[in-house]
Scaffold this active site. Structure first.
Site, PDB file in Angstrom:
ATOM      1  CG  ASP A  57      19.905  50.641  53.028  1.00  0.00           C
ATOM      2  OD1 ASP A  57      18.711  50.291  53.012  1.00  0.00           O
ATOM      3  OD2 ASP A  57      20.713  49.926  53.106  1.00  0.00           O
ATOM      4  CG  LEU A  75      16.319  53.377  55.328  1.00  0.00           C
ATOM      5  CD1 LEU A  75      15.922  54.433  56.205  1.00  0.00           C
ATOM      6  CD2 LEU A  75      17.768  53.077  55.841  1.00  0.00           C
ATOM      7  N   GLY A 134      18.208  47.269  56.752  1.00  0.00           N
ATOM      8  CA  GLY A 134      19.094  47.909  57.585  1.00  0.00           C
ATOM      9  C   GLY A 134      18.348  49.215  58.254  1.00  0.00           C
ATOM     10  CG  ASP A 136      13.993  50.150  45.837  1.00  0.00           C
ATOM     11  OD1 ASP A 136      14.675  49.333  44.958  1.00  0.00           O
ATOM     12  OD2 ASP A 136      13.145  49.546  46.685  1.00  0.00           O
ATOM     13  CB  SER A 141      26.282  34.837  48.058  1.00  0.00           C
ATOM     14  OG  SER A 141      26.184  34.093  49.220  1.00  0.00           O
ATOM     15  CE1 TYR A 183      21.343  36.304  48.733  1.00  0.00           C
ATOM     16  CE2 TYR A 183      22.679  34.241  49.385  1.00  0.00           C
ATOM     17  CZ  TYR A 183      22.564  35.513  49.248  1.00  0.00           C
ATOM     18  OH  TYR A 183      23.539  36.460  49.649  1.00  0.00           O
ATOM     19  NE  ARG A 194      26.738  27.518  57.224  1.00  0.00           N
ATOM     20  CZ  ARG A 194      26.277  26.174  56.855  1.00  0.00           C
ATOM     21  NH1 ARG A 194      27.265  25.677  56.505  1.00  0.00           N
ATOM     22  NH2 ARG A 194      25.072  25.960  56.566  1.00  0.00           N
TER      23      ARG A 194
END
Ligand SMILES: NC(=O)c1ccc[n+]([C@@H]2O[C@H](COP(=O)([O-])OP(=O)(O)OC[C@H]3O[C@@H](n4cnc5c(N)ncnc54)[C@H](O)[C@@H]3O)[C@@H](O)[C@H]2O)c1
Length: 319
Positions: free
Chosen positions: A31, A33, A36, A51, A114, A137, A205
Site C-alpha cells: 500500500d 498509504l 489507507g 506504489d 465494482s 471510475y 443500495r
C-alpha cells in the site's frame, strides 16, 4: 499459502489480511498509504510501503501463491475530477500488477472490480453481463478488467474479477469528507450530531458485510471454478438510504432527525446485485443488516469514538 494483498491498509484489504492470517496464511501487504492509514495494516502482515505503479513491483510478489489486487483510487467524485490520475492508478497500476505477477511467476490473481460498471443499466437485479459505466471510475474498472482478460488470454494468468456492491463493516472509511452512509450515520449519531442525507434518501443500495466478501475471497483460493470468471458480490437485497438511517437510529436508540442536502452527482438510483453466479458455487451471504450494523457500531464505538486521537484524517478518501 503466501498471499500478496495490494491496498492492504484500506477497508477491504485490511479485513482480508486479518482473515487470511486467521486462516494460517502468510500475507505480504502492499500500500502507498494514499488513502489507507499505516495503523490499519493488521499485525502479522509483511508490510511493503510501495506504489502499485512501481517498476520493481515483481520483487514484492516473489514466492507468492496468489495475489489479491484491491488498491485503487475509488472515490467516484474524485475520479470524475481527475480522469488522468484515475487512469494512472486504476488502469496503468493494474496493468503493472498483472505484469509483475507474470514476471514473478504468480499465476493466480483475484482483482477488485465494482458494481459501478452497472451505473447505466436498467436491469435489476443486475447480472454480470450488464456493463454500462457512466463515470470515469467505472470506466477505469472496466478498462482494467479488459487488460486482466488480456493477461489471462495472452499470458496464461488465472484471474477472477470481483464486482463488489456496497461493502460495509469495521474500518469502512469513516475519515472521508463524505463517508459512506453506514459509517456516516453511526458516527454522527454516536456523537449526537444530526447526520446528512444527500438527495431524498430514496436511492436504494445493495449492501454486503465485509466478512461475507471474505468468505468468497477464500473460496477463490480453493475453488478452481472461480478461475476465468467475474462475480457479483452483494446481498441480493436493497435498502433505501432512509431505511438504513432508520435501522441505525433504532439500534442506537436515537431520535435525532437527519438533515437533507442536495443530491451528489454521479450516483446510481439503485444498485441491486444478481448473485446467482456466486451462489451457484455454494457461496451465500450470512450476515444480515441488523447484525452487520451492530458489529459496525461496536467497531466505531470502540475504535473511533473511544479513541481521542484517531488516525490522521485523510483529506479526501476512497471507497
Ligand atoms: N468498499 C466498497 O464498497 C467497494 C465497492 C466496489 C468496489 N470496491 C473496490 O474494492 C477495492 C478496495 O476498496 P476499499 O473500500 O477497501 O478502498 P480503500 O480506499 O479503503 O482501500 C484502497 C487502498 O489502496 C491504496 N492505494 C491507492 N492507490 C494506491 C497506489 N497507487 N499504490 C498502492 N496503494 C494504493 C490506498 O492507500 C488504500 O489503502 C478497490 O479496488 C475498490 O475500487 C470497493
Amino acid at each position: 499459502m503466501k498471499i500478496a494483498v495490494t491496498g492492504v491498509a484500506g477497508f477491504i484489504g485490511s479485513n482480508l489480511a486479518d482473515r487470511l492470517i486467521t486462516e494460517g496464511h502468510a500475507v505480504v501487504g502492499l500500500d502507498n498509504l494514499a488513502y489507507g492509514p499505516r495503523e490499519q495494516v493488521p499485525a502479522g502482515v509483511d508490510f511493503r510501503p510501495v506504489d502499485i505503479r512501481d517498476p520493481a513491483l515483481a520483487t514484492h510478489f516473489a514466492g507468492c501463491d496468489a495475489i489479491f489486487h484491491l488498491a485503487a483510487k475509488n472515490c467516484i467524485a474524485d475520479c470524475q475530477d481527475d480522469p488522468l490520475e484515475t487512469a494512472d492508478i486504476n488502469v496503468t497500476g493494474t496493468v503493472n500488477v498483472l505484469r509483475a505477477a507474470r514476471d514473478a511467476g504468480v499465476v493466480r490473481l483475484i482483482h477488485a472490480e465494482s458494481s459501478a460498471v452497472y451505473e447505466g443499466s436498467g436491469v435489476l437485479p443486475t447480472p454480470e453481463t450488464e456493463m454500462a459505466p457512466r463515470s470515469f471510475y467505472a470506466v477505469s474498472k472496466q478498462a482494467a478488467g479488459a487488460f486482466a482478460e488480456g493477461f489471462a488470454r495472452f499470458e496464461g494468468l488465472h484471474l477472477t474479477g470481483l464486482r463488489y456492491f456496497g461493502v460495509y463493516g469495521p474500518r469502512q472509511d469513516y475519515r472521508r469528507t463524505i463517508p459512506p452512509v453506514m459509517s456516516a450515520f453511526i458516527l454522527a449519531l454516536l456523537r449526537g450530531e444530526p447526520p446528512t442525507i444527500y438527495g431524498s434518501g430514496e436511492k436504494r443500495r445493495d449492501f454486503i458485510y465485509v466478512d461475507d466478501v471474505n468468505d468468497f475471497h477464500l473460496q477463490c483460493l480453493a475453488d478452481p471454478r472461480t478461475i476465468g470468471e467475474t462475480f457479483n458480490l452483494g446481498y441480493g437485497v436493497t435498502y433505501s438510504v432512509n431505511e438504513i438511517f432508520a435501522h441505525v437510529a433504532k439500534l442506537l436508540g436515537s431520535t435525532l432527525e437527519p438533515v437533507y442536502r442536495p443530491d451528489l452527482r454521479g450516483e446510481a438510483q439503485t444498485t441491486h446485485a444478481d448473485i446467482a453466479k456466486a451462489r451457484a458455487l455454494g457461496w451465500q451471504p450470512r450476515v444480515d443488516l441488523d447484525e452487520g450494523l451492530a458489529r459496525s457500531i461496536r467497531f466505531i464505538r470502540d475504535h473511533v469514538i473511544a479513541n481521542p486521537n484517531p488516525v490522521r484524517a485523510a483529506e479526501r478518501g476512497a471507497g
